[in-house]
Write a protein that holds these residues in place. Structure first.
Motif, PDB file in Angstrom:
ATOM      1  N   CYS A   1       0.919  -1.256   0.022  1.00  0.00           N
ATOM      2  CA  CYS A   1      -0.079  -0.170  -0.076  1.00  0.00           C
ATOM      3  C   CYS A   1       0.749   1.420  -0.058  1.00  0.00           C
ATOM      4  N   SER A   2       0.180   2.358  -0.300  1.00  0.00           N
ATOM      5  CA  SER A   2       1.079   3.837  -0.180  1.00  0.00           C
ATOM      6  C   SER A   2       0.135   4.539   0.388  1.00  0.00           C
ATOM      7  N   PRO A   3       0.523   5.737   1.079  1.00  0.00           N
ATOM      8  CA  PRO A   3       2.041   5.972   1.097  1.00  0.00           C
ATOM      9  C   PRO A   3       2.755   5.063   2.302  1.00  0.00           C
ATOM     10  N   VAL A   4       4.072   4.914   2.075  1.00  0.00           N
ATOM     11  CA  VAL A   4       4.829   4.057   2.974  1.00  0.00           C
ATOM     12  C   VAL A   4       5.739   5.233   3.732  1.00  0.00           C
ATOM     13  N   LEU A   5       5.596   5.325   4.949  1.00  0.00           N
ATOM     14  CA  LEU A   5       6.257   6.534   5.667  1.00  0.00           C
ATOM     15  C   LEU A   5       7.330   5.998   7.021  1.00  0.00           C
ATOM     16  N   GLY A   6       7.976   6.958   7.254  1.00  0.00           N
ATOM     17  CA  GLY A   6       8.982   6.523   8.304  1.00  0.00           C
ATOM     18  C   GLY A   6       9.993   5.737   7.969  1.00  0.00           C
ATOM     19  N   ASN A   7      10.578   4.951   9.175  1.00  0.00           N
ATOM     20  CA  ASN A   7      11.514   3.891   8.941  1.00  0.00           C
ATOM     21  C   ASN A   7      11.156   2.884   8.083  1.00  0.00           C
ATOM     22  N   ILE A   8       9.866   2.380   7.824  1.00  0.00           N
ATOM     23  CA  ILE A   8       9.486   1.427   6.805  1.00  0.00           C
ATOM     24  C   ILE A   8       9.931   2.146   5.221  1.00  0.00           C
ATOM     25  N   ARG A   9       9.643   3.509   5.377  1.00  0.00           N
ATOM     26  CA  ARG A   9       9.837   3.621   3.955  1.00  0.00           C
ATOM     27  C   ARG A   9      11.811   3.761   3.592  1.00  0.00           C
ATOM     28  N   ASP A  10      12.435   4.014   4.717  1.00  0.00           N
ATOM     29  CA  ASP A  10      13.629   3.818   4.754  1.00  0.00           C
ATOM     30  C   ASP A  10      14.416   2.399   4.481  1.00  0.00           C
ATOM     31  N   PHE A  11      13.529   1.652   5.189  1.00  0.00           N
ATOM     32  CA  PHE A  11      14.140   0.246   4.843  1.00  0.00           C
ATOM     33  C   PHE A  11      13.725  -0.320   3.591  1.00  0.00           C
ATOM     34  N   LEU A  12      12.695   0.061   2.958  1.00  0.00           N
ATOM     35  CA  LEU A  12      12.182  -0.342   1.786  1.00  0.00           C
ATOM     36  C   LEU A  12      13.186   0.380   0.642  1.00  0.00           C
ATOM     37  N   THR A  13      13.490   1.322   0.705  1.00  0.00           N
ATOM     38  CA  THR A  13      14.369   2.107   0.095  1.00  0.00           C
ATOM     39  C   THR A  13      15.736   1.363  -0.283  1.00  0.00           C
ATOM     40  N   LEU A  14      16.260   0.876   0.809  1.00  0.00           N
ATOM     41  CA  LEU A  14      17.297  -0.002   0.515  1.00  0.00           C
ATOM     42  C   LEU A  14      17.437  -1.475   0.273  1.00  0.00           C
ATOM     43  N   ASN A  15      16.174  -2.033   0.599  1.00  0.00           N
ATOM     44  CA  ASN A  15      15.963  -3.294   0.687  1.00  0.00           C
ATOM     45  C   ASN A  15      14.923  -4.014  -0.355  1.00  0.00           C
ATOM     46  N   ARG A  16      14.184  -3.028  -0.757  1.00  0.00           N
ATOM     47  CA  ARG A  16      13.143  -3.372  -2.032  1.00  0.00           C
ATOM     48  C   ARG A  16      13.356  -4.573  -3.083  1.00  0.00           C
ATOM     49  N   HIS A  17      14.795  -4.587  -3.331  1.00  0.00           N
ATOM     50  CA  HIS A  17      14.902  -5.661  -4.209  1.00  0.00           C
ATOM     51  C   HIS A  17      15.066  -7.260  -3.765  1.00  0.00           C
ATOM     52  N   ARG A  18      15.021  -7.135  -2.313  1.00  0.00           N
ATOM     53  CA  ARG A  18      15.054  -8.536  -1.625  1.00  0.00           C
ATOM     54  C   ARG A  18      13.791  -8.949  -1.348  1.00  0.00           C
ATOM     55  N   LEU A  19      12.673  -8.302  -1.502  1.00  0.00           N
ATOM     56  CA  LEU A  19      11.197  -8.623  -1.399  1.00  0.00           C
ATOM     57  C   LEU A  19      10.676  -8.782  -2.473  1.00  0.00           C
ATOM     58  N   SER A  20       9.590  -9.609  -2.642  1.00  0.00           N
ATOM     59  CA  SER A  20       8.790  -9.720  -3.715  1.00  0.00           C
ATOM     60  C   SER A  20       7.394  -9.056  -3.762  1.00  0.00           C
ATOM     61  N   LEU A  21       7.757  -7.734  -4.201  1.00  0.00           N
ATOM     62  CA  LEU A  21       6.847  -6.710  -4.103  1.00  0.00           C
ATOM     63  C   LEU A  21       5.946  -6.463  -5.282  1.00  0.00           C
ATOM     64  N   VAL A  22       4.651  -5.975  -4.998  1.00  0.00           N
ATOM     65  CA  VAL A  22       3.946  -5.493  -6.138  1.00  0.00           C
ATOM     66  C   VAL A  22       3.069  -4.154  -5.698  1.00  0.00           C
ATOM     67  N   PRO A  23       3.477  -3.193  -6.409  1.00  0.00           N
ATOM     68  CA  PRO A  23       2.468  -1.778  -5.771  1.00  0.00           C
ATOM     69  C   PRO A  23       1.235  -2.146  -6.056  1.00  0.00           C
ATOM     70  N   MET A  24       0.333  -1.607  -4.980  1.00  0.00           N
ATOM     71  CA  MET A  24      -1.299  -1.836  -4.811  1.00  0.00           C
ATOM     72  C   MET A  24      -1.810  -1.584  -6.087  1.00  0.00           C
ATOM     73  N   LYS A  25      -1.438  -0.454  -6.543  1.00  0.00           N
ATOM     74  CA  LYS A  25      -2.449   0.163  -7.685  1.00  0.00           C
ATOM     75  C   LYS A  25      -1.969  -0.594  -8.956  1.00  0.00           C
ATOM     76  N   HIS A  26      -0.922  -1.540  -9.122  1.00  0.00           N
ATOM     77  CA  HIS A  26      -0.600  -2.376 -10.340  1.00  0.00           C
ATOM     78  C   HIS A  26      -1.458  -3.423 -10.359  1.00  0.00           C
ATOM     79  N   LEU A  27      -2.582  -3.590  -9.267  1.00  0.00           N
ATOM     80  CA  LEU A  27      -3.713  -4.718  -9.242  1.00  0.00           C
ATOM     81  C   LEU A  27      -4.607  -4.647 -10.013  1.00  0.00           C
ATOM     82  N   ARG A  28      -4.621  -3.169 -10.220  1.00  0.00           N
ATOM     83  CA  ARG A  28      -6.140  -3.016 -10.975  1.00  0.00           C
ATOM     84  C   ARG A  28      -6.061  -3.334 -12.501  1.00  0.00           C
ATOM     85  N   GLY A  29      -6.863  -4.244 -12.778  1.00  0.00           N
ATOM     86  CA  GLY A  29      -6.859  -4.660 -14.092  1.00  0.00           C
ATOM     87  C   GLY A  29      -6.542  -6.005 -14.017  1.00  0.00           C
TER      88      GLY A  29
END
Length: 893
Positions: free
Chosen positions: A33-61
């Motif tokens: 979900c967005s927005p992602v704030l605070g320390n969570i945002r900082d963590f994901l900025t550095l480690n997004r590539h390690r997680l199997s993520l898909v932005p919520m908005k990309h699920l439309r359709g």
């Protein structure tokens, strides 16, 4: 496609739980979900590539591609992204993993069966347990993120909601490389300039209110623009003000943000947030008051409204009446200090009230008794040592007031008196601690019924844990458990499975120790069971003094298997002097369990139909069982019953547990005091037999030796060291090859332990243990065989060996063989006897000799003996040679 989602306003516990589900289901992806704030945002900025993520908005359709939804840390549809809400409303199946109480109004009602909704400190804990069970490997990064989730929602394992399961998962993650430096970096809140300014504003505007004995801090303000992290600031505000709960309301831009945090059961933040359309859970929740609300409402109005709501609806503070012990004991001023000490031990008290004609004169504590006895004044009356004047409280005195009185006056207890000065009960320091920290230690028996919500909470947590162990019971025992509970309930009684049966069930060990405690009358229940099921139960014994009954339970349909069922009336036991048999009084379950030996044996399983399977864990026995700890219940345990020392080491060796430091120290001190000197030999024999019969006997004896017992429980001069261990190991090897058929092999080990003693002292020990005459003879003979065989010389005849050994039983021969080293003449002789000589017989009998013309008498017996010797010495080999051997000696007809 499978997706993993959580509530909006993502935190580390939610993110870690989502990540854990992708480890359990590699095809699943985290819908972020967005927005992602605070320390969570900082963590994901550095480690997004390690997680199997898909932005919520990309699920439309792509809604039709989604086959299943995993929801973590949330049971409420309104807290999910609108896209997920649409999918669930369209019928996409979902499973929920949440660590809050099950909400019957939430989505859990329609969730799939693989859902897990259980009360623990962090949602991540539930999934880490699954990862452990499935043996999934974790990298240091994986472990660090999962640990971060648990640490965040448990306050690094310090919040009141933390459970042992959270701590166990953290241990597992640290073992798998979780990096505390990384965790600390993201746990440590770094306030930017805007957050720092907002926090200072909240502190300056904070208002602290005492509601129902709870310290609550309220703060509100207005900011021209949005500043994230209000939840963090609200928690910090509570810590800075040392409050039980904090509630903040801040107007930012065009809406008001309401956040609450609570560490007390009295303030339900979720309930407050729902008033304004928000949600969360009991200790943390939030709401966003959007235009339509915020246009006419100011933050201060919301705070005032919440304060008023709490004043009208918050659960009132506990009073002295609710926490007092109504079984307070009073004694006369003439009672001696020694007798007062005995009464305290008898009733598990640390203080007594002194009264004369119902007038309270003073208070005496266990410490006072100890000091008097130390100075040789145990015979003196309590009147001279009691504390006075007595500080008392009224039944409606609040909990916080009672706590303050105890602290300010440095006293351990206060009596509760009514308006006329009549004693109603007593509140002790322990009652305060139990209430403050909501420990699993019990309330007083009379209060259990009054504290249904607490008891229900304990039982609800435990019931789920026992589903699996109960299901593993064999069908006969499960039937017995259910019927015992039902019949007891019909008699207005309560039945509990207790002790070893519950312990071993939780350890997944087979146990037919059917031991039950009855709140009521065990004898009456036994009679009713026989009346109702005459084909299932037969009375074995009844003991009116101890109020116990033993039944024979016919377990199988054909009646081929019978099991003993022990029914005991809940009772207290008091030992008048060390090593004495107990004096018995009726009591309730908690008191009955307190008389038991170790915490792991105090677990009770309710058989009452309405809460069947609920685990009662009054003395932290479950925690000790999980930690592998043997712990006594009180300081006098080994003084009252020295056999508990033997039992402690037996359990420790059997389960590979360890004695906790205090228990080991108490055992050592009791041994130093010579506690075994007055112990009845029959009681000691039974415990010793169980130790020596166990395959872990060497471990048990080693633990006893370390405690200082050596072999003092047998003889004060006996040692236990390398030589004894060597003999016992040798016996184990021999008995595995030549087992004692009488199942009395423990006597072999006992003999080896006693082999250092001269004959007179040996016989004293055997007499003290009340061994049978046959057992005593076997031991004495077994210890003497080696000397007799050595007297035969270096190369004895086979017949001489037979003559020396043929009258000895297996126990004696096993003892002698164990005393001899492999390859020694004695060992060779015994082996020869066992393997070749023992079963040799002549084919010519006395009847044959009579037919040949021999006359009856001594000469006939001597001829047969000579013939047997000849066969043993291999002079004759068959019947013809036997006949030839005896003909030269034939008497004239």
């Amino acid at each position: 496609m499978q997706i993993v989602v959580s509530h909006t306003n993502l935190d580390f516990d939610a993110l870690a739980a989502q990540f854990a589900l992708t480890k359990l289901n590699p095809s699943a992806r985290i819908a972020l979900c967005s927005p992602v704030l605070g320390n969570i945002r900082d963590f994901l900025t550095l480690n997004r590539h390690r997680l199997s993520l898909v932005p919520m908005k990309h699920l439309r359709g792509k809604e039709k591609e989604i086959s299943k939804i995993f929801i973590v840390d949330n049971q409420h549809l309104a807290r999910l992204d609108p896209i997920i809400q649409d999918l669930i409303n369209a019928g996409v199946p979902y499973a929920i993993f949440d660590h809050h109480e099950f909400d019957e109004r939430g989505m859990g009602v329609n969730a799939q069966t693989d859902s897990i909704i259980e009360r623990v400190g962090a949602c991540t804990t539930l999934l880490v347990e699954q990862i452990q069970n499935k043996g999934i490997k974790l990298s240091p990064f994986d472990s660090s993120l999962l640990a971060l989730g648990i640490y965040e929602d448990t306050g690094a394992l310090t919040y009141a909601t933390t459970t042992y399961r959270d701590a166990a998962c953290v241990t597992f993650l640290l073992r798998n490389g979780a990096d505390l430096h990384v965790i600390s970096e993201y746990m440590r809140t770094k306030l930017n300039e805007q957050q720092q300014a907002l926090f200072e504003e909240l502190v300056s505007r904070a208002r602290i209110v005492d509601l129902g004995g709870r310290r609550i801090v309220f703060a509100c303000t207005t900011c021209p623009k949005y500043i994230d992290g209000l939840a963090i600031l609200t928690r910090k505000l509570m810590e800075v003000e040392s409050a039980d709960a904090s509630i903040t309301a801040v107007h930012m831009r065009d809406r008001i943000y309401l956040v609450g945090r609570s560490d007390t059961p009295s303030v339900n933040i979720q309930e407050l947030a729902k008033i304004y359309g928000g949600d969360g859970h009991h200790g943390a929740a939030s709401a966003v008051i959007k235009p339509g609300w915020g246009q006419k409402i100011q933050p201060v109005e919301i705070i005032d409204h919440i304060e008023e709501f709490l004043r009208n609806n918050m659960q009132p503070e506990l009073t002295a009446r609710q926490i007092m012990d109504t079984s307070a004991k009073m004694i006369l001023p003439s009672v001696s200090m020694d007798e007062a000490g005995k009464i305290m031990i008898r009733h598990d008290l640390d203080g007594l009230l002194i009264a004369d004609q119902e007038k309270i004169l003073g208070v005496i504590s266990k410490r006072d008794v100890d000091q008097a006895q130390h100075h040789g004044l145990g015979h003196a009356p309590v009147l001279g040592f009691m504390s006075r004047p007595v500080i008392a409280v009224k039944p409606d005195t609040t909990f916080s007031e009672v706590q303050s009185i105890l602290i300010c006056n440095n006293i351990g207890r206060v009596p509760v008196l009514d308006e006329s000065g009549r004693l109603l009960g007593i509140v002790s320091r322990q009652d305060i601690l139990h209430t403050l920290f909501n420990t699993s230690a019990p309330f007083h028996s009379e209060q259990i019924a009054q504290s249904e919500s607490i008891e229900k909470s304990i039982q609800t947590q435990s019931r789920h844990k026992l589903h699996e162990p109960l299901a593993a019971l064999d069908k006969d025992n499960l039937w017995l458990y259910r019927e015992l509970g039902k019949v007891a309930a019909q008699l207005d009684m309560k039945a509990y499975a207790v002790g070893g049966s519950v312990r071993d069930m939780l350890l997944s060990l087979a146990n037919f120790d059917l031991d039950f405690v009855i709140e009521g009358s065990a004898i009456a229940l036994a009679d009713k069971l026989i009346e109702k099921y005459p084909d299932k139960f037969i009375i074995s014994t009844k003991h009116e003094r101890f109020q116990t009954a033993t039944l024979i339970f016919i377990a199988s349909e054909k009646g081929s298997e019978k099991r003993l069922v022990d029914l005991s009336t809940a009772r207290q036991e008091f030992y008048e002097y060390p090593a004495a048999l107990p004096t018995v009084e009726p009591s309730l379950l908690k008191d009955d369990l307190f008389r038991r030996d170790f915490t792991i044996n105090t677990l009770a399983l309710s058989l009452y139909p309405q809460d069947f399977g609920a685990l009662l864990n009054y003395f932290n026995g479950l925690e000790d069982l999980q930690s592998g700890i043997i712990r006594v219940l009180h300081q006098f345990s080994f003084i009252e019953d020295p056999t508990r020392i033997l039992r402690a080491v037996r359990f420790a060796s059997r389960f590979a547990f360890s004695l906790d430091d205090n228990t080991a120290q108490l055992a050592s001190h009791a041994i130093e005091m010579g506690i075994f000197d007055n112990l009845a030999g029959v009681r000691m024999k039974e415990e010793l037999r169980l130790i020596l019969e166990s395959p872990t006997r060497l471990d048990a004896l080693e633990i006893l030796s370390r405690l200082g017992a050596r072999l003092r429980y047998l003889d004060e001069e006996l040692e236990y060291g390398p030589e004894q261990r060597k003999l016992l190991r040798r016996a184990q090897q021999l008995l595995s090859r030549y087992p004692v058929k009488t199942q009395e092999n423990w006597l072999v080990y006992l003999a080896l332990l006693l082999s250092q003693l001269p004959l007179a002292r040996l016989e004293n020990v055997l007499a003290r243990l009340h061994l049978s005459s046959e057992a005593r003879t076997s031991i004495v003979r077994g210890l003497a065989i080696d000397e007799e065989l050595l007297l035969l010389g270096k190369n004895p005849k086979r017949s001489e060996i037979y003559e020396a050994l043929h009258t000895d039983n297996e126990i004696a021969l096993a003892i002698a063989s164990s005393l001899s080293s492999p390859g020694s003449p004695v060992r060779r002789a015994i082996r020869l006897y066992y393997e070749e000589l023992k079963d040799i017989k002549t084919s010519v009998s006395g009847e044959d000799l009579l037919k040949m013309g021999y006359k009856e008498g001594r000469e006939l017996g001597q001829i047969l003996q000579n013939l047997l010797n000849a066969k043993l010495d291999q002079i004759v080999h068959n019947r013809q040679e036997e006949l030839d051997f005896i003909r030269p000696s034939k008497l004239a007809k």
